[in-house]
Design a protein around this motif. Structure first.
Motif, short mmCIF file in Angstrom:
data_model
loop_
_atom_site.label_atom_id
_atom_site.label_comp_id
_atom_site.label_asym_id
_atom_site.label_seq_id
_atom_site.Cartn_x
_atom_site.Cartn_y
_atom_site.Cartn_z
N UNK A 104 38.50 52.26 -11.66
CA UNK A 104 37.45 52.77 -10.77
C UNK A 104 37.42 54.30 -10.78
N UNK A 105 38.60 54.90 -10.86
CA UNK A 105 38.63 56.37 -10.93
C UNK A 105 37.95 56.86 -12.20
N UNK A 106 38.22 56.17 -13.31
CA UNK A 106 37.58 56.54 -14.57
C UNK A 106 36.06 56.37 -14.48
N UNK A 107 35.59 55.29 -13.90
CA UNK A 107 34.14 55.06 -13.74
C UNK A 107 33.52 56.12 -12.84
N UNK A 108 34.23 56.44 -11.76
CA UNK A 108 33.72 57.45 -10.84
C UNK A 108 33.62 58.80 -11.54
N UNK A 109 34.62 59.11 -12.31
CA UNK A 109 34.59 60.38 -13.06
C UNK A 109 33.43 60.38 -14.04
N UNK A 110 33.20 59.26 -14.71
CA UNK A 110 32.06 59.18 -15.65
C UNK A 110 30.74 59.33 -14.92
N UNK A 111 30.62 58.67 -13.79
CA UNK A 111 29.37 58.78 -13.02
C UNK A 111 29.15 60.20 -12.52
N UNK A 112 30.23 60.82 -12.06
CA UNK A 112 30.10 62.22 -11.60
C UNK A 112 29.69 63.14 -12.75
N UNK A 113 30.19 62.88 -13.95
CA UNK A 113 29.79 63.67 -15.11
C UNK A 113 28.32 63.46 -15.42
N UNK A 114 27.85 62.22 -15.32
CA UNK A 114 26.44 61.93 -15.59
C UNK A 114 25.55 62.62 -14.56
N UNK A 115 25.96 62.52 -13.29
CA UNK A 115 25.17 63.16 -12.23
C UNK A 115 25.16 64.68 -12.43
N UNK A 116 26.30 65.23 -12.79
CA UNK A 116 26.38 66.67 -13.03
C UNK A 116 25.50 67.06 -14.22
N UNK A 117 25.52 66.25 -15.26
CA UNK A 117 24.69 66.51 -16.43
C UNK A 117 23.21 66.43 -16.07
N UNK A 118 22.84 65.39 -15.31
CA UNK A 118 21.43 65.23 -14.92
C UNK A 118 20.98 66.34 -13.97
N UNK A 119 21.87 66.74 -13.09
CA UNK A 119 21.52 67.82 -12.15
C UNK A 119 21.36 69.14 -12.90
N UNK A 120 22.21 69.37 -13.85
CA UNK A 120 22.13 70.62 -14.62
C UNK A 120 20.89 70.64 -15.50
N UNK A 121 20.48 69.51 -16.01
CA UNK A 121 19.34 69.44 -16.92
C UNK A 121 18.06 69.02 -16.21
N UNK A 122 18.03 69.00 -14.91
CA UNK A 122 16.87 68.55 -14.14
C UNK A 122 15.68 69.45 -14.41
N UNK A 123 15.88 70.72 -14.44
CA UNK A 123 14.78 71.65 -14.70
C UNK A 123 14.35 71.61 -16.15
N UNK A 124 15.20 71.16 -17.05
CA UNK A 124 14.89 71.12 -18.46
C UNK A 124 13.80 70.11 -18.78
N UNK A 125 13.79 69.01 -18.06
CA UNK A 125 12.83 67.96 -18.35
C UNK A 125 11.59 68.05 -17.48
N UNK A 126 11.53 68.98 -16.60
CA UNK A 126 10.32 69.20 -15.82
C UNK A 126 10.29 68.34 -14.58
N UNK A 127 9.30 67.44 -14.55
CA UNK A 127 9.05 66.63 -13.36
C UNK A 127 10.22 65.70 -13.08
N UNK A 128 10.66 65.68 -11.85
CA UNK A 128 11.79 64.81 -11.47
C UNK A 128 11.35 63.38 -11.31
N UNK A 129 10.07 63.09 -11.45
CA UNK A 129 9.59 61.71 -11.31
C UNK A 129 10.06 60.85 -12.48
N UNK A 130 10.44 61.49 -13.56
CA UNK A 130 10.91 60.71 -14.70
C UNK A 130 12.21 59.98 -14.39
N UNK A 131 12.93 60.46 -13.38
CA UNK A 131 14.19 59.80 -13.03
C UNK A 131 13.94 58.50 -12.26
#
Length: 160
Positions: A104-131
């Motif tokens: 579960x710790x490994x999954x949580x770490x992976x999810x946090x990395x994905x969220x961090x990646x998506x948050x960092x690249x949110x402006x890159x893809x423009x409209x947040x409706x794509x999420x």
């Protein structure tokens, strides 16, 4: 010189009476000693019998104590075996839970990395409706296939 004078019948019978009286006294003393001896022998036998009875009672008490202690020992051994088995079961469950914590710790770490990646690249893809599009699994972390997998861990993976 004095001559030995013959004894008269009276003197002779008196002397005989005294001799028999002495023999009688000596015979009664002997009988009294025999009686005391017999009484002492009977007393000694009775004392020895009581001693044997006390010894036998003590032996019986010790045998009963051995039986009681053996029974308690068996009960304690059984209790120790049950407790040991319960301990091993809890230890195995603990190992499973620790493995699940790691997963579960490994999954949580992976999810946090994905969220961090998506948050960092949110402006890159423009409209947040794509999420919010359910078809796009890469941009919707809640729809990713590995999140639907059950957490698997068992005691078999740990070798002691």
């Amino acid at each position: 010189m004095d001559a030995v004078k013959p004894m008269t019948i009276m003197e002779n019978s008196e002397l005989a009476f005294q001799g028999s009286s002495l023999m009688q006294n000596s015979g009664s003393e002997e009988a009294l000693m025999d009686q005391r001896k017999r009484k002492r022998m009977i007393s000694n036998r009775e004392s020895a019998r009581r001693s044997r009875m006390r010894k036998q009672k003590h032996l019986d008490d010790l045998m009963a104590q051995v039986a009681q202690l053996s029974k308690e020992n068996h009960q304690l051994i059984t209790s120790i075996n049950i407790t040991t088995q319960q301990y091993l079961n809890v230890e195995a469950d603990n190992s499973i839970l620790n493995a699940q914590i790691g997963e579960l710790s490994h999954r949580l770490q992976s999810l946090n990395e994905i969220i961090s990646f998506l948050s960092a690249n949110n402006g890159l893809y423009g409209d947040s409706s794509t999420f919010n599009e359910p078809a796009d699994s890469f941009f919707n972390p809640l729809n990713m296939p590995y999140l639907n997998q059950p957490i698997m861990a068992s005691a078999d993976i740990f070798q002691y």
